[in-house]
Structures are given as structure tokens and as C-alpha cells.
Design a protein around this motif. Structure first.
Motif, PDB file in Angstrom:
ATOM      1  N   GLU A 249       0.815  -1.211   0.000  1.00 15.16           N
ATOM      2  CA  GLU A 249       0.000   0.000   0.000  1.00 15.16           C
ATOM      3  C   GLU A 249       0.850   1.263   0.000  1.00 15.16           C
ATOM      4  O   GLU A 249       1.823   1.375   0.747  1.00 15.16           O
ATOM      5  N   LEU A 250       0.473   2.228  -0.830  1.00 16.97           N
ATOM      6  CA  LEU A 250       1.093   3.551  -0.852  1.00 16.97           C
ATOM      7  C   LEU A 250       0.160   4.576  -0.221  1.00 16.97           C
ATOM      8  O   LEU A 250       0.509   5.223   0.760  1.00 16.97           O
ATOM      9  N   SER A 251      -1.022   4.726  -0.796  1.00 19.29           N
ATOM     10  CA  SER A 251      -2.056   5.612  -0.237  1.00 19.29           C
ATOM     11  C   SER A 251      -3.236   4.753   0.181  1.00 19.29           C
ATOM     12  O   SER A 251      -3.607   3.807  -0.520  1.00 19.29           O
ATOM     13  N   GLY A 252      -3.837   5.098   1.302  1.00 19.79           N
ATOM     14  CA  GLY A 252      -4.760   4.182   1.938  1.00 19.79           C
ATOM     15  C   GLY A 252      -6.226   4.374   1.636  1.00 19.79           C
ATOM     16  O   GLY A 252      -6.613   4.659   0.498  1.00 19.79           O
ATOM     17  N   LEU A 253      -7.025   4.283   2.676  1.00 18.97           N
ATOM     18  CA  LEU A 253      -8.467   4.268   2.528  1.00 18.97           C
ATOM     19  C   LEU A 253      -9.022   5.686   2.436  1.00 18.97           C
ATOM     20  O   LEU A 253      -8.295   6.629   2.158  1.00 18.97           O
ATOM     21  N   GLU A 254     -10.311   5.863   2.652  1.00 20.06           N
ATOM     22  CA  GLU A 254     -11.001   7.097   2.286  1.00 20.06           C
ATOM     23  C   GLU A 254     -10.430   8.354   2.940  1.00 20.06           C
ATOM     24  O   GLU A 254     -10.425   9.422   2.324  1.00 20.06           O
ATOM     25  N   SER A 255      -9.901   8.242   4.145  1.00 21.37           N
ATOM     26  CA  SER A 255      -9.349   9.421   4.807  1.00 21.37           C
ATOM     27  C   SER A 255      -7.959   9.795   4.301  1.00 21.37           C
ATOM     28  O   SER A 255      -7.471  10.898   4.535  1.00 21.37           O
ATOM     29  N   ASN A 256      -7.297   8.879   3.602  1.00 23.21           N
ATOM     30  CA  ASN A 256      -5.959   9.126   3.045  1.00 23.21           C
ATOM     31  C   ASN A 256      -5.841   8.435   1.690  1.00 23.21           C
ATOM     32  O   ASN A 256      -5.026   7.543   1.493  1.00 23.21           O
ATOM     33  N   PRO A 257      -6.636   8.839   0.707  1.00 26.18           N
ATOM     34  CA  PRO A 257      -6.703   8.094  -0.545  1.00 26.18           C
ATOM     35  C   PRO A 257      -5.623   8.510  -1.532  1.00 26.18           C
ATOM     36  O   PRO A 257      -4.929   9.511  -1.348  1.00 26.18           O
ATOM     37  N   PHE A 258      -5.503   7.729  -2.605  1.00 21.06           N
ATOM     38  CA  PHE A 258      -4.700   8.173  -3.744  1.00 21.06           C
ATOM     39  C   PHE A 258      -5.412   9.333  -4.430  1.00 21.06           C
ATOM     40  O   PHE A 258      -4.796  10.355  -4.744  1.00 21.06           O
ATOM     41  N   ALA A 259      -6.712   9.194  -4.647  1.00 16.84           N
ATOM     42  CA  ALA A 259      -7.529  10.292  -5.184  1.00 16.84           C
ATOM     43  C   ALA A 259      -8.958  10.090  -4.717  1.00 16.84           C
ATOM     44  O   ALA A 259      -9.566   9.048  -4.975  1.00 16.84           O
ATOM     45  N   GLY A 260      -9.475  11.080  -4.001  1.00 16.80           N
ATOM     46  CA  GLY A 260     -10.837  11.011  -3.486  1.00 16.80           C
ATOM     47  C   GLY A 260     -11.333  12.404  -3.148  1.00 16.80           C
ATOM     48  O   GLY A 260     -10.647  13.404  -3.357  1.00 16.80           O
ATOM     49  N   LYS A 261     -12.515  12.469  -2.614  1.00 18.93           N
ATOM     50  CA  LYS A 261     -13.100  13.763  -2.271  1.00 18.93           C
ATOM     51  C   LYS A 261     -12.240  14.530  -1.263  1.00 18.93           C
ATOM     52  O   LYS A 261     -12.142  15.766  -1.323  1.00 18.93           O
ATOM     53  N   SER A 262     -11.572  13.805  -0.365  1.00 21.20           N
ATOM     54  CA  SER A 262     -10.830  14.463   0.713  1.00 21.20           C
ATOM     55  C   SER A 262      -9.515  15.090   0.260  1.00 21.20           C
ATOM     56  O   SER A 262      -8.964  15.934   0.972  1.00 21.20           O
ATOM     57  N   ASN A 263      -8.971  14.716  -0.899  1.00 24.40           N
ATOM     58  CA  ASN A 263      -7.673  15.277  -1.323  1.00 24.40           C
ATOM     59  C   ASN A 263      -7.714  15.845  -2.742  1.00 24.40           C
ATOM     60  O   ASN A 263      -6.685  15.943  -3.404  1.00 24.40           O
ATOM     61  N   THR A 264      -8.901  16.208  -3.194  1.00 23.51           N
ATOM     62  CA  THR A 264      -9.029  16.885  -4.486  1.00 23.51           C
ATOM     63  C   THR A 264      -9.782  18.192  -4.298  1.00 23.51           C
ATOM     64  O   THR A 264     -10.569  18.349  -3.361  1.00 23.51           O
ATOM     65  N   ALA A 265      -9.549  19.125  -5.224  1.00 22.22           N
ATOM     66  CA  ALA A 265     -10.217  20.427  -5.161  1.00 22.22           C
ATOM     67  C   ALA A 265     -11.528  20.422  -5.926  1.00 22.22           C
ATOM     68  O   ALA A 265     -12.148  21.472  -6.096  1.00 22.22           O
ATOM     69  N   ILE A 266     -11.966  19.262  -6.380  1.00 18.57           N
ATOM     70  CA  ILE A 266     -13.203  19.173  -7.145  1.00 18.57           C
ATOM     71  C   ILE A 266     -14.402  19.418  -6.228  1.00 18.57           C
ATOM     72  O   ILE A 266     -14.445  18.932  -5.100  1.00 18.57           O
ATOM     73  N   THR A 267     -15.347  20.216  -6.692  1.00 19.20           N
ATOM     74  CA  THR A 267     -16.522  20.528  -5.874  1.00 19.20           C
ATOM     75  C   THR A 267     -17.816  19.989  -6.455  1.00 19.20           C
ATOM     76  O   THR A 267     -18.782  19.769  -5.716  1.00 19.20           O
ATOM     77  N   TRP A 268     -17.866  19.776  -7.765  1.00 21.67           N
ATOM     78  CA  TRP A 268     -19.140  19.410  -8.406  1.00 21.67           C
ATOM     79  C   TRP A 268     -19.444  17.923  -8.304  1.00 21.67           C
ATOM     80  O   TRP A 268     -20.570  17.498  -8.532  1.00 21.67           O
ATOM     81  N   SER A 269     -18.453  17.104  -7.928  1.00 23.33           N
ATOM     82  CA  SER A 269     -18.650  15.656  -7.837  1.00 23.33           C
ATOM     83  C   SER A 269     -18.074  15.130  -6.532  1.00 23.33           C
ATOM     84  O   SER A 269     -16.929  15.439  -6.182  1.00 23.33           O
ATOM     85  N   ALA A 270     -18.847  14.315  -5.835  1.00 23.10           N
ATOM     86  CA  ALA A 270     -18.338  13.634  -4.646  1.00 23.10           C
ATOM     87  C   ALA A 270     -17.642  12.329  -5.020  1.00 23.10           C
ATOM     88  O   ALA A 270     -16.975  11.718  -4.188  1.00 23.10           O
ATOM     89  N   GLU A 271     -17.780  11.914  -6.270  1.00 19.76           N
ATOM     90  CA  GLU A 271     -17.230  10.645  -6.731  1.00 19.76           C
ATOM     91  C   GLU A 271     -15.967  10.883  -7.567  1.00 19.76           C
ATOM     92  O   GLU A 271     -15.946  11.726  -8.471  1.00 19.76           O
ATOM     93  N   ILE A 272     -14.922  10.146  -7.264  1.00 20.06           N
ATOM     94  CA  ILE A 272     -13.719  10.087  -8.089  1.00 20.06           C
ATOM     95  C   ILE A 272     -13.663   8.642  -8.583  1.00 20.06           C
ATOM     96  O   ILE A 272     -13.217   7.742  -7.875  1.00 20.06           O
ATOM     97  N   SER A 273     -14.111   8.431  -9.821  1.00 16.73           N
ATOM     98  CA  SER A 273     -14.395   7.071 -10.269  1.00 16.73           C
ATOM     99  C   SER A 273     -13.664   6.753 -11.567  1.00 16.73           C
ATOM    100  O   SER A 273     -12.920   7.573 -12.118  1.00 16.73           O
ATOM    101  N   LEU A 296      -7.590  11.486 -15.769  1.00 16.50           N
ATOM    102  CA  LEU A 296      -8.898  11.600 -16.409  1.00 16.50           C
ATOM    103  C   LEU A 296      -9.867  10.672 -15.692  1.00 16.50           C
ATOM    104  O   LEU A 296      -9.692   9.447 -15.715  1.00 16.50           O
ATOM    105  N   ILE A 297     -10.871  11.226 -15.051  1.00 10.33           N
ATOM    106  CA  ILE A 297     -11.799  10.440 -14.228  1.00 10.33           C
ATOM    107  C   ILE A 297     -13.219  10.573 -14.756  1.00 10.33           C
ATOM    108  O   ILE A 297     -13.508  11.375 -15.655  1.00 10.33           O
ATOM    109  N   GLN A 298     -14.116   9.798 -14.167  1.00  7.84           N
ATOM    110  CA  GLN A 298     -15.542  10.040 -14.328  1.00  7.84           C
ATOM    111  C   GLN A 298     -16.087  10.578 -13.004  1.00  7.84           C
ATOM    112  O   GLN A 298     -15.770  10.073 -11.929  1.00  7.84           O
ATOM    113  N   GLY A 299     -16.841  11.652 -13.090  1.00 11.11           N
ATOM    114  CA  GLY A 299     -17.482  12.243 -11.921  1.00 11.11           C
ATOM    115  C   GLY A 299     -18.949  12.466 -12.222  1.00 11.11           C
ATOM    116  O   GLY A 299     -19.399  12.313 -13.367  1.00 11.11           O
ATOM    117  N   ARG A 300     -19.706  12.875 -11.211  1.00  7.01           N
ATOM    118  CA  ARG A 300     -21.138  13.122 -11.426  1.00  7.01           C
ATOM    119  C   ARG A 300     -21.681  14.028 -10.340  1.00  7.01           C
ATOM    120  O   ARG A 300     -21.160  14.086  -9.218  1.00  7.01           O
TER     121      ARG A 300
END
Length: 439
Positions: A249-273, A296-300
Motif C-alpha cells: 500500500e502507498l495511499s490508503g483508505l477514504e481518509s488518506n486516498p490516492f484520489a478522493g473527495k478528501s484530497n481533491t479540489a473538485i466541488t461538483w462531484s463527490a465521486e472520483i471514479s 482523467l476520471i468520471q465524476g457526477r
């Protein structure tokens, strides 16, 4: 014979020391921009499951499209800048290739698209023109095996090569990640039915959309896996020093992800998919450059409809905290014709650059079942890479003078010119000039 032996010994003693960045354990991502890159055309409900390659200085993107709950696949017409994606054509495929993986397989000089929900567990098609959404050859078997404990069977394949083998990685929507392999010379081909389970966790913590990449300048590979969080989908990451080895493991679960809502500046999508890291090459090595990394992700936006009707859209993230640049992690011999190169997508233009320093040294349909997922198709459409000429001239002066010229031709897809001159003086003088031009 003396000339060849002397030059071979000199080339072995000269190494190219690459500059590279490692991945941070706590990545931070900017939204660029903070909104969808494109909206679906043709009355499609969503655009998702993206795969991207650099192609002749432009962006080439394939993905899945959904129309009233039914899956198909498509590509975007070539575009120069991410801002142009919104106006690029969207071309449906007559023969769907859901959740595609696109790459140029250099050993066989052919473009390959791997995908799911065909006649086999995983399938592939080949082409000499990857821009033509409806120019792909007949479906062929990529994998005919299963996935132990997977409720809907194998899902979300990716393939990648090292120097000797081709590797298949896939998920099962069940907390497990699987791996299979074959000799590199046998690909394109069928991985058969044999596989191994390489990661185990709970279903939410290892869900789907596995991707694997080589880190530029290093003997290290990155794996990222999409997970289900309390806020939304996010990615977890792992690294390994060889594709057949253990991923840690390098980056962990939701509180310390590789890419997720908690470590991105994206506001329009809660999903990093489900998406693709933007590669620095188009080939089977799936190389990425952490010094200049985009995702390049899919968000919604918020929606209360069923999964197959969710309004997924393409979006772009940019890594803002790569590790400091280092030197020397990816040494390779000039004798193997190895050069450090990177493809850079600029604001209005796209360029390819090369650099080297020389030293002298001794050496996703998440919960849909087979009965609820239907695959449809829609019509619409979009040259092969030309030649590469490599000329090597070697001259050695002692009591004799010899010149050797070698010309080879093969197919490539980029344009790159590199000249490297090295001189070492003892009791003799040797000069080696290598010029490579790809058109």
C-alpha cells in the motif's frame, strides 16, 4: 569486428541517468477545471470508463456510453487541449467494447483494445488506425477464466508489459484483485483460464477499476483500485518493484486516498471514479510521469437514479505535490538504445521532448448482473503510423578508420529527434553520434 567490439565495450560503460519524481504518499489534486470536460451527445445518459493515449501530439480517448441503462462504447475525435474535449465529436461503436483499455503494442506493431462483456470473460480487438471507432478487427479471446468469489464474474481488466511478460490484472467487485500472465511474444493472445489472487480486503476497500502503470525513470509500478467510501468512490494505491511481485500500500483508505473527495479540489462531484492516468507513452509499458501527472476520471453530480442511469461525465485532476525531482533512478545503457523521453500537453500545443545526462561509470457497472446489463451499439465513425528511420554512424580512429552504417524501419506513432554525442579520450578517440527521427 575490432570496431564493433570496441564500440560495444564503450557503450556498455556509458549510462544514461534519468531524472524522475516519485509519487507522494499523500497526493493532492487540483480540479482542472472544476467541472465536466464534456457533456454526452446523441441523447446518451452518461460517458464513463475512460482510457486515454497520446496520439500524434493529440489526445485520443475511448470510453463507455450509457443510453437508458444500456451500455455501449465510443471514442472522442482527436483534440489538442482538454478545453477542446467539449466540442470533439463523440463516435459510437457498432461493436461495443465496454470499459476499454487502449494501447499500442509495439512488439507486434498493432493497436489493441481490451474490454469486457463480450463473448469471453475479457476480449480484445486490433487495429492499424485507433482513431476510427468502427475500424477495429473481429473480437478475440483475451481471458476465458473466472474470478473466485466474484458475484458477477471478472470485471475491469487492464494489461501491461515488462521486458519479458504481458500481465493481466482485473477485479471482481468482491474485495479481491487478480493477476494472470503470458510471455510477451505470445501477445496479442489469450491468457487462458489460470489466475492468482494478489490482494484481499473487504468489498468496499477493493472494489473495481484496477489500473497498473510503470513509473517513469524507475523500476517501480503503481496499481490503483477504485473503492466505495461513505462519501463516494475514491482510489487506493499500491506499488511493486516488479509486475509479478507483491504490491504494498502507498495511499490508503477514504481518509488518506490516492484520489478522493478528501484530497481533491473538485466541488461538483463527490465521486472520483473509473478513469485513466495520462500516460507519457502510448505503448504496452503504460508509463506515467509523476513529475507531470494528470488523471482523467468520471465524476457526477447528485442523483437518485439507479447505477446504470447515473449521469457520469469526464473530468480532469492534476497532481500538485509530486515528490522532488531525483536523478539516477532509471539508469539504462546506451547499448540498448534507451532514451529518456516525455510527451507534454501544452495549453495550445503539444510537444515531445527528450533529455539525458551522461556519465562514465563501470556499469464499471458496479452491481449489475449479467441479466440486467444489456449492450447496445450506435453508429458513427472517425493513418497508420508511418516510418521510423534510425541511422547509426560509428567512427573510430587509431591506426585504421572504419565506418559502419545501419538503417532500420519500423512503425511508430510519435515524432522525436535526439542527438547524443559522447567523447572519451585515452590513447584513442571515439565519437558516437546517434540520431533518431520518427515521423
Amino acid at each position: 569486428m575490432l570496431l564493433k567490439t570496441s564500440l560495444s565495450m564503450l557503450a556498455t560503460a556509458i549510462a544514461v541517468s534519468a531524472q524522475y519524481c516519485d509519487l507522494p504518499a499523500k497526493p493532492q489534486w487540483a480540479a482542472s477545471p472544476d467541472g465536466p470536460l464534456a457533456q454526452p451527445m446523441h441523447n446518451w445518459t452518461s460517458l464513463k470508463d475512460f482510457t486515454h493515449v497520446p496520439y500524434k501530439g493529440q489526445h485520443l480517448v475511448y470510453g463507455s456510453n450509457v443510453n437508458n441503462g444500456s451500455y455501449g462504447s465510443m471514442n472522442f475525435g482527436l483534440f489538442n487541449n482538454w478545453a477542446d474535449m467539449s466540442t470533439a465529436s463523440q463516435n459510437g461503436m457498432k461493436s461495443p467494447a465496454v470499459a476499454p483499455t487502449l494501447f499500442y503494442h509495439a512488439p507486434a506493431n498493432i493497436w489493441v483494445m481490451a474490454y469486457q462483456w463480450g463473448a469471453h470473460s475479457f476480449s480484445y480487438r486490433t487495429s492499424t488506425d485507433p482513431t476510427n471507432a468502427n475500424g477495429w478487427g473481429p473480437e478475440q479471446a483475451l481471458y476465458d477464466g473466472g474470478a473466485t468469489g466474484a458475484p458477477y464474474g471478472p470485471i475491469d481488466q487492464t494489461v501491461i508489459a515488462d521486458d519479458t511478460n504481458m500481465w493481466l490484472f482485473f477485479a471482481g467487485d468482491n474485495g479481491q484483485i487478480y493477476r494472470a500472465s503470458m510471455p510477451l511474444g505470445n501477445f496479442p493472445g489469450n491468457f487462458g483460464t489460470t489466475f492468482e489472487t494478489i490482494l484481499n480486503d473487504t468489498t468496499p476497500n477493493l472494489f473495481e477499476a484496477v489500473q497498473v502503470y510503470k513509473l517513469k525513470g524507475q523500476t517501480k509500478w503503481l496499481m490503483m483500485v477504485e473503492c466505495e467510501g461513505t462519501v463516494g468512490r475514491y482510489f487506493r494505491s499500491f506499488t511493486a518493484t516488479n509486475l509479478g511481485g507483491k504490491f504494498t500500500e502507498l495511499s490508503g483508505l477514504e481518509s488518506n486516498p490516492f484520489a478522493g473527495k478528501s484530497n481533491t479540489a473538485i466541488t461538483w462531484s463527490a465521486e472520483i471514479s473509473h478513469g485513466d492516468l495520462i500516460r507519457s507513452t502510448d505503448d504496452q509499458t503504460f508509463e506515467i510521469d509523476p513529475c507531470n501527472l494528470e488523471f482523467l476520471i468520471q465524476g457526477r453530480g447528485p442523483s437518485n437514479v439507479g447505477y446504470n442511469d447515473l449521469p457520469w461525465r469526464p473530468a480532469l485532476l492534476t497532481l500538485v505535490n509530486p515528490s522532488p525531482m531525483q536523478t539516477g533512478g532509471g539508469n539504462s545503457s546506451i547499448a540498448s538504445s534507451s532514451m529518456t523521453s516525455s510527451t507534454t500537453f501544452a495549453t495550445s500545443t503539444i510537444s515531445t521532448s527528450s533529455s539525458a545526462s551522461v556519465t562514465v561509470a563501470p556499469t464499471t457497472c458496479a452491481s449489475a448482473t449479467a441479466s440486467t446489463v444489456t449492450v447496445t451499439s450506435s453508429a458513427s465513425a472517425a493513418t497508420c503510423p508511418t516510418g521510423k528511420t534510425s541511422t547509426v554512424t560509428k567512427t573510430k580512429t587509431t591506426t585504421e578508420k572504419s565506418t559502419e552504417t545501419k538503417t532500420t524501419t519500423e512503425k511508430m506513432t510519435k515524432t522525436k529527434t535526439k542527438t547524443t554525442t559522447k567523447t572519451k579520450t585515452t590513447t584513442e578517440k571515439s565519437t558516437k553520434t546517434v540520431t533518431v527521427t520518427k515521423i
